[in-house]
Design an enzyme around this catalytic site. Structure first.
Site, short mmCIF file in Angstrom:
data_model
loop_
_atom_site.label_atom_id
_atom_site.label_comp_id
_atom_site.label_asym_id
_atom_site.label_seq_id
_atom_site.Cartn_x
_atom_site.Cartn_y
_atom_site.Cartn_z
N CYS A 163 0.82 -1.42 0.02
CA CYS A 163 -0.20 0.09 0.15
C CYS A 163 0.78 1.29 0.00
CB CYS A 163 -0.86 0.03 1.16
SG CYS A 163 -1.85 -1.49 1.13
N HIS B 126 -3.31 7.11 3.28
CA HIS B 126 -3.60 5.72 2.74
C HIS B 126 -5.09 5.18 3.33
CE1 HIS B 126 -3.95 1.63 1.59
NE2 HIS B 126 -3.57 1.06 2.67
N ASN C 53 -10.45 -0.24 0.56
CA ASN C 53 -8.94 0.00 0.78
C ASN C 53 -8.39 -0.56 -0.76
OD1 ASN C 53 -6.29 -0.63 1.06
ND2 ASN C 53 -6.53 -1.47 2.97
O1 UT7 Z 1 -3.95 -1.66 3.57
C1 UT7 Z 1 -2.51 -1.83 4.47
C2 UT7 Z 1 -2.75 -3.04 5.05
N1 UT7 Z 1 -4.03 -3.33 5.83
C3 UT7 Z 1 -4.44 -2.75 6.79
O2 UT7 Z 1 -4.02 -1.70 7.13
C4 UT7 Z 1 -5.53 -3.30 7.72
C5 UT7 Z 1 -5.41 -3.28 9.17
N2 UT7 Z 1 -6.40 -3.97 9.92
C6 UT7 Z 1 -7.68 -3.79 9.98
O3 UT7 Z 1 -8.10 -2.87 9.19
C7 UT7 Z 1 -8.45 -4.36 10.81
O4 UT7 Z 1 -7.72 -5.02 11.91
C8 UT7 Z 1 -9.21 -5.38 10.32
C9 UT7 Z 1 -10.67 -4.52 9.70
C10 UT7 Z 1 -8.58 -6.32 9.62
C11 UT7 Z 1 -10.12 -6.19 11.47
O5 UT7 Z 1 -10.69 -5.19 12.50
P1 UT7 Z 1 -10.10 -5.57 14.21
O6 UT7 Z 1 -11.03 -4.39 14.81
O7 UT7 Z 1 -8.74 -5.28 14.18
O8 UT7 Z 1 -10.96 -6.76 14.31
P2 UT7 Z 1 -10.10 -7.82 15.17
O9 UT7 Z 1 -9.56 -8.67 14.33
O10 UT7 Z 1 -9.62 -7.48 16.49
O11 UT7 Z 1 -11.39 -8.71 15.77
C12 UT7 Z 1 -12.41 -8.13 16.42
C13 UT7 Z 1 -13.71 -9.04 16.45
C14 UT7 Z 1 -13.49 -10.54 16.72
O12 UT7 Z 1 -14.46 -11.15 17.52
P3 UT7 Z 1 -14.23 -11.33 19.19
O13 UT7 Z 1 -13.19 -12.20 19.24
O14 UT7 Z 1 -14.21 -10.21 19.73
O15 UT7 Z 1 -15.55 -12.06 19.40
C15 UT7 Z 1 -13.36 -11.21 15.30
O16 UT7 Z 1 -13.77 -12.56 15.22
O17 UT7 Z 1 -14.34 -8.97 15.13
C16 UT7 Z 1 -14.44 -10.12 14.56
N3 UT7 Z 1 -14.24 -10.10 13.27
C17 UT7 Z 1 -15.40 -9.88 12.53
N4 UT7 Z 1 -16.59 -9.82 12.66
C18 UT7 Z 1 -17.62 -9.62 11.61
C19 UT7 Z 1 -13.40 -10.00 12.44
N5 UT7 Z 1 -13.66 -9.80 11.06
C20 UT7 Z 1 -14.75 -9.63 11.24
C21 UT7 Z 1 -15.74 -9.63 9.97
N6 UT7 Z 1 -17.00 -9.53 10.19
N7 UT7 Z 1 -15.37 -9.40 8.71
#
Ligand code: UT7
Length: 337
Positions: A114, A256, A286
C-alpha cells in the site's frame, strides 16, 4: 551549483471499475454484517473489476487520464505500483506503456504494498533529480480479487479495486506541486503480517500441492492496525519537519485509506482536524497501491484540495513498508476521472 530539479505534479487521473459491490453482497457469503464493516472499517461499498479487466487495463486507463490532465502525450518512464500485477513475470508496466503508445520508454513495477505509490513517486523524483528523466508517469493500480480469498472475512471486506495516476515533471524545488522530502522505511521482520505465501520463490510447489489458501493474502489485521497507526504517525511527523513546516500548517492530510479507524487515529495523534482529512474509503474501500492517487483525484475533483493547500501524504502496508511526503497543491490542476 544549480539545485537538482524537483518532481512537480502536473497531471492527475483515476479509473474505477463500474461494478459497485455493497457490503450486503459480501454478507451473503461471509459471516459478517453491513454494520460491522461500516463500524470497524468504514466501508459501505467497493468496486470490483470484471474478470477480463486486469491491473494493467486499469493502470492504462488511469494513466491516459493523468496524461490528458497534464496535457502531454509522452513521458520518459512509466512506474506502476501494484501488489496484483497481471503476471508474476514480466512486470506489468511495460505492457501499460505500450498500451499508452509509449513503446520504448523505460517501464517497471514497484512492489511496496500500500506504500507502493509513494515509493514509486520517490523513485520518479530521483530519476528527475538525476536528469535521467524529465517527465514520469506514476500509476497505482490493483485487482485485489486476484489475491484475496472471497471466503475470508478477515480480508475480503476490506479491499477494493481501481487505479490512480500522476504525471511528475522536472521543475524548480519551490514550485507549487513539487514533491517535498520523503520519509520512508520498512520492517521485514514483519513480512509475514501481510503475505501471499505461495506463488513465489519460497515454497515452490504447484497450485494443486499448495496448502489451501496459500495463493491468497493472509493478514494479521489487528497487529497490522497497530503498526500502521504508529508508523504513519511517525513518518508524517518527520515529513512535516523535513519540509520545514509545522503540523498546524498542514491544510490536508491525504492518508492511505486502509481503515477509517486507522486514518482517524493517525489524524488524532497528529492533531489534524477530521475536516482536513479527505476520505473515500466509504465508496471505494482499501485499494492498496491505488489508494493515494485515487484519493488525490477524488479530493481534487470535490474541491477538497485547493491551490496553495499544504498537503501531507502518508501510506503504510505490506513489507511492512511506510512513506510520507509533502507538497503544496498546485493551481490549474484538473483531475480527470
Ligand atoms: O492496507 C494496508 C494493510 N492493511 C491494513 O492496514 C488493515 C489493518 N487492519 C484492519 O483494518 C483491522 O484489523 C481489520 C478490519 C482487519 C479487523 O478489525 P479489528 O477491529 O482489528 O478486528 P479484530 O481482528 O480485532 O476482531 C474483533 C472481533 C473478533 O471477534 P471477538 O473475538 O471479539 O468475538 C473477530 O472475530 O471482530 C470479529 N471479526 C469480524 N466480525 C464480523 C473479524 N472480522 C470480522 C468480520 N465481520 N469481517
Amino acid at each position: 551549483m544549480r539545485a537538482p530539479a524537483a518532481a512537480v505534479l502536473t497531471g492527475l487521473g483515476a479509473w474505477l471499475p463500474p461494478r459497485r459491490v455493497p457490503n450486503s453482497e459480501l454478507c451473503a457469503r461471509l459471516d459478517t454484517s453491513d454494520q460491522w464493516i461500516r463500524e470497524r472499517i468504514g466501508i459501505a461499498e467497493r468496486r470490483f473489476a470484471e474478470p477480463d479487466v486486469s491491473t494493467g487495463d486499469m493502470a492504462a486507463a488511469a494513466g491516459a487520464r493523468a496524461m490528458d490532465s497534464a496535457g502531454v502525450d509522452t513521458v520518459d518512464a512509466v512506474l506502476l505500483a501494484t501488489s496484483s500485477p497481471d503476471h508474476p513475470c514480466p512486470a506489468t508496466a511495460p505492457w501499460v506503456a505500450d498500451r499508452l503508445g509509449l513503446t520504448g520508454v523505460a517501464a517497471f513495477d514497484v512492489a511496496a504494498g500500500c506504500s507502493g505509490f509513494l515509493y514509486a513517486t520517490t523513485a520518479a523524483a530521483g530519476l528527475i533529480a538525476s536528469g535521467t528523466a524529465g517527465r514520469v508517469l506514476v500509476v497505482g493500480a490493483e485487482t485485489m480479487t486476484s489475491i484475496v480469498d472471497p471466503g475470508d472475512r478477515a480480508t475480503a471486506p476490506i479491499f477494493g479495486e481501481g487505479a490512480g495516476a500522476v504525471v511528475l515533471e522536472a521543475g524548480p524545488p519551490h514550485a507549487e506541486g513539487a514533491l517535498g522530502p520523503v520519509v520512508w522505511g520498512s520492517d521485514g521482520s514483519l513480512a509475514d503480517a501481510i503475505v501471499v505465501p505461495a506463488g513465489g520463490a519460497r515454497g515452490r510447489y504447484g497450485r494443486e500441492q499448495a496448502p489451501r489458501g496459500d495463493f491468497h493474502v493472509h493478514m494479521r489485521g489487528n497487529e497490522v492496525f497497530r503498526h500502521a497507526v504508529r508508523r504513519m504517525t511517525a513518518a508524517a511527523r518527520d515529513a512535516v519537519v523535513s519540509a520545514g513546516w509545522e503540523m498546524p500548517d498542514v491544510d490536508r492530510l491525504i492518508a492511505h485509506q486502509a481503515n477509517q479507524r486507522i486514518t482517524t487515529a493517525v489524524a488524532d495523534a497528529l492533531g489534524v482536524p477530521a475536516g482536513n482529512c479527505p476520505s473515500n474509503i466509504r465508496e471505494v474501500g482499501n485499494t492498496a497501491a491505488a489508494s493515494l492517487p485515487l484519493l488525490l483525484a477524488h479530493a481534487a475533483d470535490r474541491g477538497d484540495l485547493k491551490p496553495g493547500h499544504k498537503v501531507l501524504l502518508v501510506a503504510f502496508g505490506s513489507g511492512l513498508a511506510w512513506a510520507a511526503t509533502t507538497l503544496v497543491w498546485p493551481a490549474g490542476l484538473a483531475a480527470r476521472l
